[in-house]
Design a protein around this motif. Structure first.
Motif, PDB file in Angstrom:
ATOM      1  N   PHE A   1       0.834  -1.174   0.000  1.00 41.39           N
ATOM      2  CA  PHE A   1       0.000   0.000   0.000  1.00 41.39           C
ATOM      3  C   PHE A   1       0.884   1.244   0.000  1.00 41.39           C
ATOM      4  O   PHE A   1       1.983   1.222   0.543  1.00 41.39           O
ATOM      5  CB  PHE A   1      -0.908  -0.002   1.218  1.00 41.39           C
ATOM      6  CG  PHE A   1      -1.748  -1.252   1.342  1.00 41.39           C
ATOM      7  CD1 PHE A   1      -2.768  -1.516   0.443  1.00 41.39           C
ATOM      8  CD2 PHE A   1      -1.513  -2.163   2.351  1.00 41.39           C
ATOM      9  CE1 PHE A   1      -3.539  -2.660   0.553  1.00 41.39           C
ATOM     10  CE2 PHE A   1      -2.276  -3.316   2.471  1.00 41.39           C
ATOM     11  CZ  PHE A   1      -3.300  -3.566   1.560  1.00 41.39           C
ATOM     12  N   THR A   2       0.369   2.325  -0.551  1.00 47.18           N
ATOM     13  CA  THR A   2       1.117   3.579  -0.549  1.00 47.18           C
ATOM     14  C   THR A   2       1.026   4.230   0.830  1.00 47.18           C
ATOM     15  O   THR A   2       0.101   3.937   1.593  1.00 47.18           O
ATOM     16  CB  THR A   2       0.554   4.554  -1.596  1.00 47.18           C
ATOM     17  OG1 THR A   2      -0.761   4.956  -1.191  1.00 47.18           O
ATOM     18  CG2 THR A   2       0.521   3.936  -2.988  1.00 47.18           C
ATOM     19  N   PRO A   3       1.955   5.129   1.133  1.00 46.19           N
ATOM     20  CA  PRO A   3       1.845   5.851   2.400  1.00 46.19           C
ATOM     21  C   PRO A   3       0.498   6.584   2.527  1.00 46.19           C
ATOM     22  O   PRO A   3      -0.071   6.640   3.618  1.00 46.19           O
ATOM     23  CB  PRO A   3       3.015   6.837   2.352  1.00 46.19           C
ATOM     24  CG  PRO A   3       4.019   6.171   1.478  1.00 46.19           C
ATOM     25  CD  PRO A   3       3.200   5.445   0.443  1.00 46.19           C
ATOM     26  N   GLN A   4      -0.002   7.114   1.440  1.00 39.76           N
ATOM     27  CA  GLN A   4      -1.281   7.813   1.468  1.00 39.76           C
ATOM     28  C   GLN A   4      -2.421   6.863   1.820  1.00 39.76           C
ATOM     29  O   GLN A   4      -3.292   7.198   2.620  1.00 39.76           O
ATOM     30  CB  GLN A   4      -1.566   8.495   0.120  1.00 39.76           C
ATOM     31  CG  GLN A   4      -0.627   9.615  -0.216  1.00 39.76           C
ATOM     32  CD  GLN A   4       0.744   9.146  -0.710  1.00 39.76           C
ATOM     33  OE1 GLN A   4       0.921   8.016  -1.148  1.00 39.76           O
ATOM     34  NE2 GLN A   4       1.738  10.007  -0.601  1.00 39.76           N
ATOM     35  N   LEU A   6      -2.180   4.073   3.527  1.00 36.09           N
ATOM     36  CA  LEU A   6      -2.025   3.678   4.920  1.00 36.09           C
ATOM     37  C   LEU A   6      -2.438   4.808   5.863  1.00 36.09           C
ATOM     38  O   LEU A   6      -3.058   4.560   6.887  1.00 36.09           O
ATOM     39  CB  LEU A   6      -0.587   3.248   5.194  1.00 36.09           C
ATOM     40  CG  LEU A   6      -0.141   1.971   4.483  1.00 36.09           C
ATOM     41  CD1 LEU A   6       1.340   1.722   4.732  1.00 36.09           C
ATOM     42  CD2 LEU A   6      -0.977   0.781   4.910  1.00 36.09           C
ATOM     43  N   ALA A   7      -2.105   6.042   5.519  1.00 40.36           N
ATOM     44  CA  ALA A   7      -2.444   7.183   6.366  1.00 40.36           C
ATOM     45  C   ALA A   7      -3.950   7.386   6.470  1.00 40.36           C
ATOM     46  O   ALA A   7      -4.439   7.923   7.466  1.00 40.36           O
ATOM     47  CB  ALA A   7      -1.780   8.445   5.826  1.00 40.36           C
ATOM     48  N   GLU A   8      -4.701   6.928   5.475  1.00 43.15           N
ATOM     49  CA  GLU A   8      -6.156   7.084   5.476  1.00 43.15           C
ATOM     50  C   GLU A   8      -6.865   6.117   6.418  1.00 43.15           C
ATOM     51  O   GLU A   8      -8.034   6.301   6.729  1.00 43.15           O
ATOM     52  CB  GLU A   8      -6.705   6.894   4.062  1.00 43.15           C
ATOM     53  CG  GLU A   8      -6.313   8.009   3.116  1.00 43.15           C
ATOM     54  CD  GLU A   8      -6.705   7.727   1.678  1.00 43.15           C
ATOM     55  OE1 GLU A   8      -7.259   6.631   1.388  1.00 43.15           O
ATOM     56  OE2 GLU A   8      -6.436   8.597   0.838  1.00 43.15           O
ATOM     57  N   VAL A  25       4.783   7.496   6.763  1.00 45.27           N
ATOM     58  CA  VAL A  25       3.615   7.213   7.600  1.00 45.27           C
ATOM     59  C   VAL A  25       4.116   6.651   8.928  1.00 45.27           C
ATOM     60  O   VAL A  25       5.141   5.971   8.968  1.00 45.27           O
ATOM     61  CB  VAL A  25       2.625   6.248   6.880  1.00 45.27           C
ATOM     62  CG1 VAL A  25       3.212   4.880   6.688  1.00 45.27           C
ATOM     63  CG2 VAL A  25       1.306   6.173   7.592  1.00 45.27           C
ATOM     64  N   ASP A  26       3.415   6.946  10.024  1.00 40.29           N
ATOM     65  CA  ASP A  26       3.925   6.622  11.362  1.00 40.29           C
ATOM     66  C   ASP A  26       3.904   5.145  11.739  1.00 40.29           C
ATOM     67  O   ASP A  26       4.524   4.731  12.695  1.00 40.29           O
ATOM     68  CB  ASP A  26       3.166   7.414  12.424  1.00 40.29           C
ATOM     69  CG  ASP A  26       1.698   7.017  12.525  1.00 40.29           C
ATOM     70  OD1 ASP A  26       1.182   6.337  11.619  1.00 40.29           O
ATOM     71  OD2 ASP A  26       1.065   7.409  13.524  1.00 40.29           O
ATOM     72  N   VAL A  34      -4.765  -3.859   8.883  1.00 39.97           N
ATOM     73  CA  VAL A  34      -6.161  -3.405   8.879  1.00 39.97           C
ATOM     74  C   VAL A  34      -6.615  -3.108   7.459  1.00 39.97           C
ATOM     75  O   VAL A  34      -7.723  -3.459   7.054  1.00 39.97           O
ATOM     76  CB  VAL A  34      -6.346  -2.178   9.801  1.00 39.97           C
ATOM     77  CG1 VAL A  34      -7.732  -1.581   9.649  1.00 39.97           C
ATOM     78  CG2 VAL A  34      -6.087  -2.574  11.248  1.00 39.97           C
ATOM     79  N   ARG A  35      -5.751  -2.488   6.666  1.00 42.30           N
ATOM     80  CA  ARG A  35      -6.096  -2.153   5.277  1.00 42.30           C
ATOM     81  C   ARG A  35      -6.366  -3.411   4.463  1.00 42.30           C
ATOM     82  O   ARG A  35      -7.238  -3.442   3.598  1.00 42.30           O
ATOM     83  CB  ARG A  35      -4.956  -1.338   4.653  1.00 42.30           C
ATOM     84  CG  ARG A  35      -5.081  -1.032   3.171  1.00 42.30           C
ATOM     85  CD  ARG A  35      -6.208  -0.058   2.910  1.00 42.30           C
ATOM     86  NE  ARG A  35      -6.187   0.460   1.564  1.00 42.30           N
ATOM     87  CZ  ARG A  35      -6.662  -0.189   0.506  1.00 42.30           C
ATOM     88  NH1 ARG A  35      -7.152  -1.401   0.627  1.00 42.30           N
ATOM     89  NH2 ARG A  35      -6.624   0.364  -0.692  1.00 42.30           N
TER      90      ARG A  35
END
Length: 68
Positions: A1-4, A6-8, A25-26, A34-35
């Motif tokens: 997954f992209t950082p974006q 994952l951040a969502e 991403v942290d 979860v994604r």
């Protein structure tokens, strides 16, 4: 997954400034679990240079098309 992507993902994840610096991403492992689907059941575990987290996707059994 992209950082974006994952951040969502919403939720409470174990943050790491090191991971944020490397990936943007942290937290990657818990967010990715979860994604991928489901509920986080094992939080971040690290050892031997590997970090993992586990999620569980709900099992749905369909009896559609079967006779009673």
């Amino acid at each position: 997954f992209t950082p974006q992507e994952l951040a969502e993902i919403s939720g409470e994840f174990t943050p790491s400034e090191f991971v944020r610096g490397v990936t943007g991403v942290d937290n990657v492992c818990e967010r990715a679990a979860v994604r991928a689907g489901g509920e986080l059941i094992v939080r971040k575990q690290a050892g031997g240079g590997v970090t993992v987290a586990v999620s569980r996707e709900p099992l749905v059994i369909s009896l559609e098309g079967e006779s009673a």
